[in-house]
Design a protein around this motif. Structure first.
Motif, PDB file in Angstrom:
ATOM      1  N   THR A  72      17.494 -23.501  -5.194  1.00  0.00           N
ATOM      2  CA  THR A  72      16.770 -22.546  -4.117  1.00  0.00           C
ATOM      3  C   THR A  72      15.531 -22.005  -4.391  1.00  0.00           C
ATOM      4  O   THR A  72      15.214 -21.550  -5.470  1.00  0.00           O
ATOM      5  CB  THR A  72      17.646 -21.032  -4.018  1.00  0.00           C
ATOM      6  N   PHE A  73      14.704 -22.285  -3.389  1.00  0.00           N
ATOM      7  CA  PHE A  73      13.335 -21.838  -3.685  1.00  0.00           C
ATOM      8  C   PHE A  73      12.820 -21.379  -2.131  1.00  0.00           C
ATOM      9  O   PHE A  73      12.507 -22.303  -1.291  1.00  0.00           O
ATOM     10  CB  PHE A  73      12.383 -23.001  -4.136  1.00  0.00           C
ATOM     11  N   ASN A  74      12.570 -20.189  -1.904  1.00  0.00           N
ATOM     12  CA  ASN A  74      12.104 -19.620  -0.681  1.00  0.00           C
ATOM     13  C   ASN A  74      10.738 -19.143  -0.647  1.00  0.00           C
ATOM     14  O   ASN A  74      10.260 -17.824  -1.048  1.00  0.00           O
ATOM     15  CB  ASN A  74      13.077 -18.220  -0.342  1.00  0.00           C
ATOM     16  N   LEU A  75       9.775 -20.004  -0.624  1.00  0.00           N
ATOM     17  CA  LEU A  75       8.389 -19.885  -0.712  1.00  0.00           C
ATOM     18  C   LEU A  75       7.929 -18.765   0.417  1.00  0.00           C
ATOM     19  O   LEU A  75       6.945 -17.942   0.133  1.00  0.00           O
ATOM     20  CB  LEU A  75       7.667 -21.228  -0.754  1.00  0.00           C
TER      21      LEU A  75
ATOM     22  N   ASP B  81      22.783 -24.550  -8.224  1.00  0.00           N
ATOM     23  CA  ASP B  81      21.475 -24.458  -7.427  1.00  0.00           C
ATOM     24  C   ASP B  81      20.749 -23.229  -7.868  1.00  0.00           C
ATOM     25  O   ASP B  81      19.911 -22.725  -7.279  1.00  0.00           O
ATOM     26  CB  ASP B  81      21.705 -24.440  -5.914  1.00  0.00           C
ATOM     27  N   GLY B  82      21.199 -22.815  -9.381  1.00  0.00           N
ATOM     28  CA  GLY B  82      20.475 -21.733  -9.861  1.00  0.00           C
ATOM     29  C   GLY B  82      19.334 -21.960 -10.766  1.00  0.00           C
ATOM     30  O   GLY B  82      19.021 -23.078 -11.000  1.00  0.00           O
TER      31      GLY B  82
ATOM     32  N   ILE C 217      26.626 -17.365 -11.331  1.00  0.00           N
ATOM     33  CA  ILE C 217      25.303 -16.558 -11.274  1.00  0.00           C
ATOM     34  C   ILE C 217      24.216 -17.479 -10.786  1.00  0.00           C
ATOM     35  O   ILE C 217      24.096 -18.653 -10.933  1.00  0.00           O
ATOM     36  CB  ILE C 217      24.617 -16.295 -12.580  1.00  0.00           C
ATOM     37  N   LYS C 218      23.401 -16.914  -9.699  1.00  0.00           N
ATOM     38  CA  LYS C 218      22.363 -17.855  -8.958  1.00  0.00           C
ATOM     39  C   LYS C 218      21.296 -17.687  -9.810  1.00  0.00           C
ATOM     40  O   LYS C 218      20.221 -18.623  -9.561  1.00  0.00           O
ATOM     41  CB  LYS C 218      22.206 -17.216  -7.693  1.00  0.00           C
ATOM     42  N   LEU C 219      20.616 -16.745 -10.404  1.00  0.00           N
ATOM     43  CA  LEU C 219      19.471 -16.452 -11.119  1.00  0.00           C
ATOM     44  C   LEU C 219      19.773 -15.655 -12.372  1.00  0.00           C
ATOM     45  O   LEU C 219      20.278 -14.536 -12.343  1.00  0.00           O
ATOM     46  CB  LEU C 219      18.582 -15.879 -10.214  1.00  0.00           C
ATOM     47  N   VAL C 220      19.158 -16.130 -13.382  1.00  0.00           N
ATOM     48  CA  VAL C 220      18.928 -15.490 -14.650  1.00  0.00           C
ATOM     49  C   VAL C 220      17.670 -14.942 -14.859  1.00  0.00           C
ATOM     50  O   VAL C 220      16.836 -15.819 -14.900  1.00  0.00           O
ATOM     51  CB  VAL C 220      19.604 -16.160 -15.996  1.00  0.00           C
ATOM     52  N   ILE C 221      17.036 -13.482 -14.929  1.00  0.00           N
ATOM     53  CA  ILE C 221      15.855 -13.316 -15.156  1.00  0.00           C
ATOM     54  C   ILE C 221      16.006 -12.303 -16.444  1.00  0.00           C
ATOM     55  O   ILE C 221      16.951 -11.454 -16.584  1.00  0.00           O
ATOM     56  CB  ILE C 221      15.341 -12.243 -14.051  1.00  0.00           C
ATOM     57  N   THR C 222      15.292 -12.270 -17.454  1.00  0.00           N
ATOM     58  CA  THR C 222      15.158 -11.614 -18.310  1.00  0.00           C
ATOM     59  C   THR C 222      13.811 -11.667 -19.243  1.00  0.00           C
ATOM     60  O   THR C 222      13.200 -12.511 -19.200  1.00  0.00           O
ATOM     61  CB  THR C 222      16.319 -11.821 -19.530  1.00  0.00           C
ATOM     62  N   SER C 223      13.630 -10.752 -20.079  1.00  0.00           N
ATOM     63  CA  SER C 223      12.688 -10.685 -21.063  1.00  0.00           C
ATOM     64  C   SER C 223      13.176 -10.055 -22.414  1.00  0.00           C
ATOM     65  O   SER C 223      13.389  -8.904 -22.558  1.00  0.00           O
ATOM     66  CB  SER C 223      11.597  -9.777 -20.499  1.00  0.00           C
ATOM     67  N   PRO C 224      13.767 -11.104 -23.045  1.00  0.00           N
ATOM     68  CA  PRO C 224      14.461 -10.623 -24.377  1.00  0.00           C
ATOM     69  C   PRO C 224      13.346 -10.030 -25.371  1.00  0.00           C
ATOM     70  O   PRO C 224      12.056 -10.200 -25.275  1.00  0.00           O
ATOM     71  CB  PRO C 224      14.686 -11.966 -24.984  1.00  0.00           C
ATOM     72  N   PRO C 225      14.047  -9.576 -26.676  1.00  0.00           N
ATOM     73  CA  PRO C 225      13.308  -8.920 -27.573  1.00  0.00           C
ATOM     74  C   PRO C 225      12.287 -10.056 -28.113  1.00  0.00           C
ATOM     75  O   PRO C 225      12.808 -11.177 -28.288  1.00  0.00           O
ATOM     76  CB  PRO C 225      14.263  -8.434 -28.592  1.00  0.00           C
TER      77      PRO C 225
END
Length: 246
Positions: A138-141, A69-70, A27-35
């Motif tokens: 990774t950071f693509n500004l 690189d995640g 997995i390259k990126l984990v995005i979440t908004s947990p409870p």
């Protein structure tokens, strides 16, 4: 767990079970908004230590499946009990620290509307903790630059006199993001009581992944993360226990 050429995978069930089917380092990126443990319809309010342990269990797994690189972006607000708050980013920080993840930004998401408090100032921001697994991330500004305040501003003296003094692609959006939250009149509003906007997820997806990378959201909600990944040719993977949301 993944079928080639699929652009999104949504698991209707517990993320704690599903995440164990994901291999290491994919997995390259984990995005979440947990409870937030405040008793919303999709969660059962628990003792704060029990909540911490559940968050630790899923964060541990997210670190395991993350590529070198995640990035992990954990978007949280406050746990509130009788008008006393516990900032969840501060509470959860030690879990990420034990894995020696590197905190790149504590992003402030500021919004103009929300509940009105009576015994304290009304909350109008939440935070995103952005961690990387290594220094090679990774950071693509350029993909997320925002318009310059003075786009035609030029140097007025020196060797660069007459040249543009700012990046023509725009400026760095900084670590304070002014993005409207999804309330009743918002065009993205669904039945979910606490969804976050696609624009927020898009900025993270565009800046921290490349095309065809995999993005995982263990608490998917109405699918904001997978909407952002589908729009930008990434592979979105998410879990949601309430079928009506996704």
């Amino acid at each position: 767990f993944y079928t080639p050429h699929a652009k999104s995978i949504i698991h209707h069930g517990s993320c704690y079970d599903f995440v164990k089917t994901i291999p290491n380092d994919v997995i390259k990126l984990v995005i979440t908004s947990p409870p937030y443990n405040i008793g919303k319809q999709y969660e059962q309010k628990k003792a704060i230590q029990d909540y911490y342990c559940l968050q630790e269990a899923i964060i541990d797994e997210c670190v395991r499946i993350l590529k070198n690189d995640g990035s992990i972006c954990w978007q949280v607000g406050n746990y509130v009990d009788k008008s006393s708050i516990v900032p969840l980013d501060i509470l959860l920080y030690p879990i990420f620290a034990k894995h020696k993840l590197k905190l790149r930004n504590r992003i402030i998401w500021h919004f103009g509307h929300g509940l009105h408090a009576r015994k304290r100032f009304s909350g109008r921001y939440e935070t995103i903790l952005w961690f990387t697994k290594t220094d090679n991330y990774t950071f693509n500004l350029d993909a997320v630059r925002v318009p310059q305040k003075y786009p035609e501003k030029k140097y007025f003296k020196g060797k660069k006199k007459g040249e543009l003094s700012c990046n023509p692609l725009g400026k760095n959006p900084s670590d304070v993001w002014e993005i409207p939250n999804v309330k009743n009149n918002h065009v993205e509003k669904t039945i979910h009581p606490c969804q976050f906007p696609v624009e927020l997820a898009e900025r993270l997806v565009l800046s921290m992944t490349n095309e065809d990378d995999m993005v995982f959201d263990p608490f998917l909600g109405v699918g904001t993360t997978t909407v952002a990944t589908a729009k930008h040719n990434r592979i979105g993977i998410g879990c949601e226990i309430v079928k009506e949301y996704s």
